[in-house]
Design a protein around this motif. Structure first.
Motif, mmCIF file in Angstrom:
data_model
loop_
_atom_site.group_PDB
_atom_site.id
_atom_site.type_symbol
_atom_site.label_atom_id
_atom_site.label_comp_id
_atom_site.label_asym_id
_atom_site.label_seq_id
_atom_site.Cartn_x
_atom_site.Cartn_y
_atom_site.Cartn_z
ATOM 1 N N MET A 86 8.311 -16.334 -0.418
ATOM 2 C CA MET A 86 7.421 -15.783 -0.403
ATOM 3 C C MET A 86 6.772 -16.474 -1.320
ATOM 4 S SD MET A 86 6.405 -11.761 0.056
ATOM 5 C CE MET A 86 7.695 -11.504 0.794
ATOM 6 N N ASN A 87 5.400 -17.690 -1.815
ATOM 7 C CA ASN A 87 4.319 -17.366 -2.298
ATOM 8 C C ASN A 87 3.847 -15.971 -3.187
ATOM 9 O OD1 ASN A 87 2.141 -17.356 -1.375
ATOM 10 N ND2 ASN A 87 1.842 -18.879 -0.433
ATOM 11 N N ILE A 88 3.554 -16.744 -5.033
ATOM 12 C CA ILE A 88 3.053 -15.573 -5.326
ATOM 13 C C ILE A 88 1.913 -14.900 -4.973
ATOM 14 C CG2 ILE A 88 1.944 -17.206 -7.074
ATOM 15 C CD1 ILE A 88 3.963 -14.388 -8.278
ATOM 16 N N GLN A 89 1.146 -15.604 -4.433
ATOM 17 C CA GLN A 89 0.017 -15.680 -4.004
ATOM 18 C C GLN A 89 0.109 -14.440 -2.743
ATOM 19 O OE1 GLN A 89 -0.079 -18.376 -4.553
ATOM 20 N NE2 GLN A 89 -0.668 -19.443 -6.340
ATOM 21 N N ALA A 90 1.069 -14.555 -1.469
ATOM 22 C CA ALA A 90 1.478 -13.481 -0.629
ATOM 23 C C ALA A 90 1.540 -12.171 -1.347
ATOM 24 C CB ALA A 90 2.112 -14.257 -0.129
ATOM 25 N N LEU A 91 2.976 -12.588 -2.784
ATOM 26 C CA LEU A 91 3.589 -11.133 -3.488
ATOM 27 C C LEU A 91 2.659 -10.489 -3.812
ATOM 28 C CD1 LEU A 91 6.206 -9.925 -3.497
ATOM 29 C CD2 LEU A 91 6.617 -12.154 -5.879
ATOM 30 N N ILE A 92 1.677 -10.827 -4.884
ATOM 31 C CA ILE A 92 0.696 -10.155 -5.632
ATOM 32 C C ILE A 92 -0.933 -10.667 -6.089
ATOM 33 C CG2 ILE A 92 0.003 -10.230 -8.363
ATOM 34 C CD1 ILE A 92 3.393 -11.208 -8.692
ATOM 35 N N SER A 93 -1.230 -9.301 -5.744
ATOM 36 C CA SER A 93 -3.075 -9.250 -5.358
ATOM 37 C C SER A 93 -3.428 -8.863 -6.881
ATOM 38 C CB SER A 93 -3.285 -8.920 -4.290
ATOM 39 O OG SER A 93 -2.771 -7.731 -4.296
ATOM 40 N N THR A 94 -4.658 -9.466 -6.929
ATOM 41 C CA THR A 94 -5.129 -8.688 -7.805
ATOM 42 C C THR A 94 -6.904 -8.464 -7.696
ATOM 43 O OG1 THR A 94 -6.009 -11.053 -8.545
ATOM 44 C CG2 THR A 94 -4.554 -8.907 -9.684
ATOM 45 N N ASP A 95 -7.683 -7.335 -7.891
ATOM 46 C CA ASP A 95 -9.126 -7.024 -7.256
ATOM 47 C C ASP A 95 -9.683 -6.124 -7.843
ATOM 48 O OD1 ASP A 95 -11.028 -6.144 -5.854
ATOM 49 O OD2 ASP A 95 -10.578 -6.569 -3.015
ATOM 50 N N PRO A 96 -10.795 -6.213 -8.685
ATOM 51 C CA PRO A 96 -11.219 -5.695 -9.232
ATOM 52 C C PRO A 96 -11.559 -3.950 -8.452
ATOM 53 C CG PRO A 96 -12.257 -7.758 -8.609
ATOM 54 C CD PRO A 96 -11.403 -7.498 -7.961
ATOM 55 N N ILE B 38 -9.786 -2.803 -6.691
ATOM 56 C CA ILE B 38 -8.176 -1.932 -6.348
ATOM 57 C C ILE B 38 -8.015 -1.824 -7.590
ATOM 58 C CG2 ILE B 38 -6.067 -2.326 -5.600
ATOM 59 C CD1 ILE B 38 -7.661 -3.560 -3.388
ATOM 60 N N LEU B 39 -7.595 -0.675 -7.918
ATOM 61 C CA LEU B 39 -7.109 -0.216 -9.543
ATOM 62 C C LEU B 39 -7.164 -0.869 -10.681
ATOM 63 C CD1 LEU B 39 -3.336 0.543 -8.629
ATOM 64 C CD2 LEU B 39 -5.004 2.104 -8.678
ATOM 65 N N ASP B 40 -8.832 -1.377 -10.829
ATOM 66 C CA ASP B 40 -9.599 -1.904 -11.541
ATOM 67 C C ASP B 40 -9.175 -3.847 -12.076
ATOM 68 O OD1 ASP B 40 -11.511 -0.055 -11.943
ATOM 69 O OD2 ASP B 40 -9.964 0.687 -13.983
ATOM 70 N N GLY B 41 -8.149 -4.185 -10.203
ATOM 71 C CA GLY B 41 -8.384 -5.595 -10.410
ATOM 72 C C GLY B 41 -6.200 -5.330 -11.258
ATOM 73 N N GLN B 42 -5.663 -4.160 -11.511
ATOM 74 C CA GLN B 42 -4.059 -4.566 -12.414
ATOM 75 C C GLN B 42 -3.470 -4.761 -10.816
ATOM 76 O OE1 GLN B 42 -3.011 -0.228 -13.051
ATOM 77 N NE2 GLN B 42 -1.120 -1.493 -13.323
ATOM 78 N N PRO B 43 -2.811 -5.529 -11.359
ATOM 79 C CA PRO B 43 -1.783 -6.608 -10.418
ATOM 80 C C PRO B 43 -1.024 -6.055 -9.244
ATOM 81 C CG PRO B 43 -1.436 -7.707 -12.303
ATOM 82 C CD PRO B 43 -2.573 -6.200 -12.637
ATOM 83 N N VAL B 44 -0.781 -5.713 -7.970
ATOM 84 C CA VAL B 44 -0.996 -4.608 -6.822
ATOM 85 C C VAL B 44 0.563 -5.862 -5.983
ATOM 86 C CG1 VAL B 44 -2.131 -3.247 -7.491
ATOM 87 C CG2 VAL B 44 -2.278 -4.603 -5.611
#
Length: 79
Positions: free
Chosen positions: A1-11, A13-19
């Motif tokens: 699983m690549n990191i982009q498919a594993l972790i997302s950040t979106d301003p 969603i939770l102010d951009g916190q990695p989820v």
């Protein structure tokens, strides 16, 4: 699983916190639970939107980062 498919950040969603990708569960929450002595299975019970594959992949990624030549880069980033 690549990191982009594993972790997302979106301003938005939770102010951009990695989820965990596809969830609203912060990555930090897994480490907080493990640090408190909570088992992985209990974490997954508490956060059913996170798959076991995602959690294991995240832990494997963290292990690779902390046991490789990348540690020097982590030191620099944390400074």
């Amino acid at each position: 699983m690549n990191i982009q498919a594993l972790i997302s950040t979106d301003p938005d969603i939770l102010d951009g916190q990695p989820v965990f990708a596809g969830t609203r569960v912060p990555i930090e929450t897994l480490f907080d639970h493990l640090e408190a002595g909570v088992s992985l299975d209990e974490f997954l019970d508490d956060f059913p939107t996170v798959s076991k594959a995602q959690a294991v992949a995240l832990l494997e990624t963290a292990t690779k980062l902390l046991t490789s030549a990348n540690v020097a880069q982590l030191y620099a980033a944390a400074a």
